[in-house]
Design an enzyme around this catalytic site. Structure first.
Site, PDB file in Angstrom:
ATOM      1  N   HIS A  49      34.357  42.529  40.909  1.00 30.73           N
ATOM      2  CA  HIS A  49      34.858  41.617  41.939  1.00 30.73           C
ATOM      3  C   HIS A  49      34.048  41.718  43.224  1.00 30.73           C
ATOM      4  CE1 HIS A  49      37.833  39.102  43.964  1.00 30.73           C
ATOM      5  NE2 HIS A  49      37.770  39.943  44.973  1.00 30.73           N
ATOM      6  N   TYR A 100      29.457  41.708  42.078  1.00 32.06           N
ATOM      7  CA  TYR A 100      28.853  40.579  41.349  1.00 32.06           C
ATOM      8  C   TYR A 100      27.742  41.067  40.409  1.00 32.06           C
ATOM      9  CZ  TYR A 100      31.317  37.436  44.536  1.00 32.06           C
ATOM     10  OH  TYR A 100      32.290  36.751  45.230  1.00 32.06           O
ATOM     11  N   SER A 105      39.292  33.638  44.786  1.00 28.41           N
ATOM     12  CA  SER A 105      40.313  33.787  43.740  1.00 28.41           C
ATOM     13  C   SER A 105      41.234  34.964  44.039  1.00 28.41           C
ATOM     14  CB  SER A 105      39.637  34.010  42.384  1.00 28.41           C
ATOM     15  OG  SER A 105      38.895  35.220  42.402  1.00 28.41           O
ATOM     16  N   HIS A 106      42.479  34.837  43.595  1.00 29.06           N
ATOM     17  CA  HIS A 106      43.431  35.949  43.584  1.00 29.06           C
ATOM     18  C   HIS A 106      44.221  35.858  42.281  1.00 29.06           C
ATOM     19  CE1 HIS A 106      45.271  38.924  46.599  1.00 29.06           C
ATOM     20  NE2 HIS A 106      43.963  39.029  46.682  1.00 29.06           N
ATOM     21  N   SER A 120      45.446  47.064  51.969  1.00 33.72           N
ATOM     22  CA  SER A 120      46.528  46.566  52.815  1.00 33.72           C
ATOM     23  C   SER A 120      46.023  45.398  53.646  1.00 33.72           C
ATOM     24  CB  SER A 120      47.040  47.679  53.731  1.00 33.72           C
ATOM     25  OG  SER A 120      47.685  48.679  52.986  1.00 33.72           O
ATOM     26  N   GLN A 121      46.894  44.445  53.870  1.00 34.39           N
ATOM     27  CA  GLN A 121      46.488  43.176  54.460  1.00 34.39           C
ATOM     28  C   GLN A 121      46.506  43.195  55.995  1.00 34.39           C
ATOM     29  OE1 GLN A 121      45.698  40.152  52.228  1.00 34.39           O
ATOM     30  NE2 GLN A 121      45.173  42.149  51.413  1.00 34.39           N
ATOM     31  N   ASP A 166      32.241  27.259  45.908  1.00 30.45           N
ATOM     32  CA  ASP A 166      32.701  27.268  44.518  1.00 30.45           C
ATOM     33  C   ASP A 166      33.425  28.555  44.177  1.00 30.45           C
ATOM     34  OD1 ASP A 166      30.783  29.329  43.511  1.00 30.45           O
ATOM     35  OD2 ASP A 166      29.304  27.805  43.970  1.00 30.45           O
ATOM     36  N   GLY A 186      31.047  31.323  48.155  1.00 31.77           N
ATOM     37  CA  GLY A 186      32.146  31.155  47.213  1.00 31.77           C
ATOM     38  C   GLY A 186      32.514  32.467  46.577  1.00 31.77           C
ATOM     39  N   SER A 200      34.937  34.941  39.642  1.00 37.76           N
ATOM     40  CA  SER A 200      36.071  35.657  39.064  1.00 37.76           C
ATOM     41  C   SER A 200      35.856  35.744  37.561  1.00 37.76           C
ATOM     42  CB  SER A 200      37.379  34.924  39.375  1.00 37.76           C
ATOM     43  OG  SER A 200      38.467  35.588  38.755  1.00 37.76           O
TER      44      SER A 200
END
Length: 754
Positions: free
Chosen positions: A60, A63, A108-109, A328-329, A515, A552, A555
Site C-alpha cells: 500500500h 507500490y 482507496s480504503h 490514528s486519524q 486514478d 492517485g 490498491s
C-alpha cells in the site's frame, strides 16, 4: 523507566545482538526484504526500525509491485501548461486560471471498509481530505466511487449502509458537499468492496505547500489528535494482503475517525498557512509517523531527529513500535522555523488542537528517533520512504481470456415484440446498477457551503470557486470493471473516456486526471497482466487526450481467497469552466425542445448493462474506444454550452440511450417522443453502449446553428425526437408513462436497504 530501558531494543543493542530472532514475516516482510534491511543498516534492525520498514515497504505504501508500470504516467505524460504539481506529492495541483490552483486526488480504503464499514469509510474521507489540506488548499468537495457485492446478498446489506453512513457522517460533519461518484453492484466485489474517496481543494498559486523537511534547526511539530492503538498497521497492512475465505478479521487495525477534530485541524492549518508559518507539511495517513517522518526527511535537504516519547498518547501503554505504526486519524506533521514556533503553537491552542514539538531538522543525512534518550532508529530516510523494493512481477494473459472474449453478447436472445422491448426497458432502469441512487445520495449534504452548482445524479459535479467571476471546476469519476475484465487495456481507456465525456457534458474543459487502480493479487500473473494492460491503456489515452495524471492510488490484493475482483481502474477527471452560470444540466425541462443524438451507434453489447440485467452474461469485447471522437464530442459540448445552443446534455454509457433519456426525463419531469433513425434496429438504438455519444436538448431557435456547428466539425448529429408530455414514447414500439418509470427507477434501493 528502568523496566522500559531494560527491554528497549536500541540501535546499540541491535548491533551487539545480531542473531536475535525478529518477527519480520508476521509484519508482512519477505525474507529477502528483511535481508536487504540488514544490508542497508549494516546490522539487524531494532524493533522500531523493523516496524517502520514493514509498514513503509508494504504494498500500500511502497507500490513495490506497481512502480515499474506507473512510471509510464511520467514517461508518456502530455505537455500541459496547467500542471503545477505532479505525481509524488500528497496530491496533484493544476492551474485553473485567475491565480487559482486546484488540487484533487482519489484514494482507496477498501479492506478497512469491509472489516468495519462505518469507520473504514469515514476515515477514508478523513485521509483524502488531509492529503488535500497538506497541499495548502481549502477542501471544497468530496466524491465517493463505490463498488459492492450483489445487491441482494446479506453481506451487502451489512457493508453498504455502514459505508454510506460513514461517508455521510464524516463528510457532513466537516461541512463538505459530496458532489458525485458511483455505486456499482457485482458479485465479484462480494468479499472485497471498493471504497474509493476523492477530494477537491482550492488555493492561490502562492499558497502551494510541499512535503519536505528543509532548514537545519527547524522544528518538527506533531499536531492534531492524540496517538492511539486503534490504527496500528491499519491500511498499510490491511491493503497489502488478500482476505482469507473466512471473512472479516483484524478489527483492531481499522482506524477510528473524529470529524469534529478534523474540522478543527482544517481551520487551524489554514490559519497557519495564511500566516506562512510552515516550511514543509505532511498529513499522517497510511503508516502514520513512520511515513510522515521518513517522507519529510527524505524529501528535504538534511536529516531529522525525533523524540518519540514526547508524542501525545491516548494510550500510555503503547510501545515505541506501536506509536510508529499507529494510523490514528486527524494528525499532521509540520516543519517550522524556530522563530515561528510560538505563533504556530498559539494558533493551535486557539483552535483547541494539541501541538507538540517532537524533533528538529539536522545537518546529517539520517533519520534518528529516540525514546527517553535512547536511540531506537538510525536509518537513511530515503531507504524507508522512497527506495523500497521494486518487483518485476511475472504477468501473463490468462488462459481464459480468449474464451471470455469469444462468448459474444450478440448471440443472446433479444426481445421479439414491442411488449418484450418495453418490459426489458423497465427491468433495466429498475436494476440495482441503473436504478436511482437517491437513497444513498440523500444521506449526503450535496449543497453545504453554497457553491455546489451541479451534483449527483448529474454527469459531473460542478463547484464555483470564485464568487465574483463565477469561475468553477467540474469533476467526474468512472470505471467499468466489466469492460476491463473483457479487455483491461480498452477498459481503462473507456473509464477515462467516460469521465472526460461527463466533464465536457457539464460545459467544462477537461484538464487533468487522478486514478485509483483497484486490482487483485500482484502475485497472480493474470491479475498482474490486467494491471499492466490497464496502466498502459490509461497512460496511452491520457497522452492522446492531453490530460496528464497528477497522482492517485494503487490498491492491490483485492480478492478473497482465489476470487479476485474485476480489474477496476477508477478514473477521475477535473475540468475548468469559466462561468458556472453557463453550465449544462442533464434534465430535459422545456417542452418542444429537440433531442439530438451525437455520435455513431453500432451494435456493441459486450459487457453491457442489458447483457447483465437480462441475461446475467459477461462476454465478448467491450465497446470500441475512439479518443479523437471523444475529443471532438467534448469540444462540441463545451462550445454548445458556452454559446447557448443546448439546454441539457447527458452522456451515453451504461444502459445506452434509453437509460440516458430516462434519467434526463425523470430529472426534468418532462417526457420525450423518440423516433428510431433509419437503418438502426430499435433494440440496438435503445441498448447499445457505443462510446463517444451524448444526447442533448436543443431549443428550436438554435437548431440551424447547432447543426451547422456539428456539420462543420464532422460530428454526426441525428435528430431523434422532442421533449413532450409525461411519457417516453418510442414511435411504433411502446410508450412508458414517467410515473411508471419513476416508480421502477426509484423503488429498488429503498426496498433493498431502507
Amino acid at each position: 523507566m528502568t523496566d522500559d530501558k531494560r527491554h528497549l531494543d536500541t540501535t546499540e543493542h541491535a548491533a551487539k545482538t545480531p542473531d536475535t530472532e525478529q518477527p519480520w514475516s508476521e509484519l508482512g516482510l519477505k525474507e529477502d526484504e528483511y535481508d536487504r534491511i540488514r544490508e542497508i543498516l549494516g546490522r539487524r534492525p531494532t524493533g522500531a526500525e523493523l516496524a517502520m520498514y514493514s509498514v513503509m515497504w508494504s504494498e500500500h505504501c511502497s507500490y513495490k509491485s506497481s512502480k515499474v508500470h506507473l512510471k509510464q504516467f511520467g514517461e508518456k505524460a502530455p505537455e500541459s501548461d496547467a500542471m503545477l504539481v505532479g505525481i509524488g506529492e500528497n496530491a496533484g495541483v493544476v492551474d485553473v486560471g485567475q491565480g487559482y490552483a486546484v488540487t484533487f486526488k482519489v484514494e482507496s480504503h477498501n479492506h478497512p471498509s469491509y472489516i468495519e464499514p462505518y469507520q473504514g469509510a469515514a476515515t477514508g474521507i478523513g485521509g483524502i481530505v488531509r492529503d488535500i489540506l497538506a497541499m495548502g488548499a481549502r477542501p471544497v468537495a468530496v466524491m465517493d466511487p463505490l463498488r459492492f457485492g450483489a445487491a441482494d446478498h446479506p453481506d451487502t446489506r451489512r457493508v453498504l449502509p455502514g459505508v454510506v453512513a460513514g461517508i455521510g457522517g464524516y463528510g457532513n460533519c466537516l461541512g463538505l458537499p459530496n458532489i458525485g461518484g458511483e455505486v456499482v453492484f457485482d458479485p465479484c466485489y462480494q468479499g472485497n468492496p471498493l471504497v474509493n474517496a476523492l477530494c477537491v481543494g482550492v488555493m492561490k498559486h502562492e499558497d502551494i505547500h510541499l512535503a519536505k523537511a528543509s532548514g537545519v534547526g527547524n522544528k518538527v511539530i506533531l499536531y492534531g489528535a492524540r496517538t492511539g492503538g486503534d490504527g496500528i498497521g491499519g491500511v498499510s497492512v490491511l491493503a497489502s494482503e488478500t482476505f482469507d475465505a473466512e471473512g472479516p478479521a483484524k478489527r483492531p487495525a481499522v482506524q477510528v475517525g473524529d470529524p469534529f477534530q478534523e474540522k478543527l485541524l482544517i481551520e487551524c492549518t489554514l490559519e497557519i498557512f495564511r500566516e506562512k508559518l510552515v516550511a514543509g507539511i505532511q498529513d499522517l495517513g497510511g503508516a502514520g509517523l513512520s511515513c510522515a517522518t521518513s517522507e519529510l526527511a527524505s524529501a528535504g535537504s538534511g536529516g531529522m531527529r525525533v523524540e518519540l516519547d514526547t508524542v501525545p498518547l491516548r494510550d500510555n501503554t503503547l510501545s515505541p513500535e506501536e506509536i510508529l505504526m499507529s494510523e490514528s486519524q486527524e494528525r499532521m506533521c509540520a516543519v517550522v522555523e524556530p522563530d515561528k514556533v510560538d505563533r504556530f503553537l498559539e494558533i493551535c491552542e486557539k483552535w483547541d488542537v494539541i501541538a507538540t514539538v517532537i524533533g528538529e531538522v539536522t545537518d546529517g543525512d539520517r533519520l534518528e528517533i529516540y525514546w527517553h534518550g535512547e536511540q531506537i532508529v538510525d536509518v537513511p530516510p530515503r531507504s524507508v520512504a522512497h527506495d523500497g523494493p521494486v518487483y518485476q512481477r511475472p504477468y501473463a494473459r490468462p488462459e481464459w481470456q480468449d474464451a471470455l472474449q469469444a462468448d459474444d453478447a450478440a448471440k443472446l436472445p433479444r426481445p421479439a415484440t414491442p411488449e418484450e422491448l418495453r418490459e426489458q426497458v423497465l427491468r433495466l432502469v429498475a436494476s440495482p446498477n441503473q436504478a436511482s441512487k437517491e437513497w444513498i445520495t440523500d444521506q449526503y449534504d450535496r449543497y453545504v457551503l453554497g457553491n455546489t452548482v451541479l451534483a449527483m445524479p448529474e454527469d459531473g459535479g460542478v463547484i464555483r470557486i470564485d464568487d465574483n467571476t463565477n469561475l468553477g471546476v467540474a469533476v467526474a469519476t468512472d470505471g467499468n470493471g466489466r469492460y476491463a475484465k473483457l479487455d483491461p487495456y480498452t477498459g481503462a481507456q473507456l473509464a477515462l473516456a467516460e469521465s472526460y465525456r461527463n466533464v465536457a457534458a457539464t460545459g467544462a474543459k477537461p484538464l487533468a486526471v487522478t486514478d485509483c487502480l483497484n486490482f487483485g493479487s500482484p502475485e497472480d500473473p493474470a491479475a498482474m497482466w490486467q494491471f499492466a494492460e490497464a496502466t498502459r491503456g490509461l497512460a496511452d489515452a491520457c497522452r492522446q487526450l492531453g490530460t496528464p495524471v497528477t497522482g492517485g492510488n494503487v490498491s492491490l490484493y483485492n480478492q478473497t481467497g482465489d476470487l479476485a475482483i474485476h480489474p477496476t481502474p477508477v478514473v477521475g477527471v477535473l475540468g475548468v469552466i469559466d462561468d458556472v452560470t453557463r453550465r449544462t444540466p442533464m434534465a430535459f425541462a422545456e417542452e418542444g425542445q429537440l433531442l439530438y443524438l451525437l455520435g455513431d451507434t453500432r451494435e456493441e453489447l459486450g459487457g453491457s448493462a442489458w447483457s447483465q440485467v437480462i441475461h446475467d452474461h459477461l462476454g465478448g469485447l467491450p465497446p470500441e474506444v475512439d479518443l479523437e471522437r471523444e475529443r471532438l464530442l467534448a469540444e462540441i459540448l463545451i462550445s454548445a454550452s458556452r454559446d447557448g445552443m443546448i439546454d441539457a446534455a447527458h452522456d451515453l454509457s451504461d444502459g445506452g440511450l434509453i437509460q440516458a433519456v430516462t434519467e434526463s426525463c425523470l430529472r426534468g419531469g418532462k417526457g420525450a417522443r423518440l423516433v428510431v433513425p433509419d437503418g438502426i434496429d430499435p433494440f440496438v438504438f435503445l441498448f447499445s453502449e457505443s462510446q463517444g455519444r451524448a444526447v442533448v436538448s436543443v431549443p428550436r431557435s438554435e437548431e440551424v446553428r447547432f447543426n451547422d456547428m456539428c456539420g462543420a466539425r464532422g460530428l454526426p448529429a441525428t435528430r431523434i425526437g422532442v421533449v413532450d408530455g409525461d411519457t417516453i414514447e418510442l414511435q411504433g414500439q411502446f410508450s412508458l408513462p414517467l410515473a411508471e418509470l419513476r416508480e421502477a427507477h426509484e423503488a429498488t434501493l429503498p426496498a433493498l436497504f431502507a
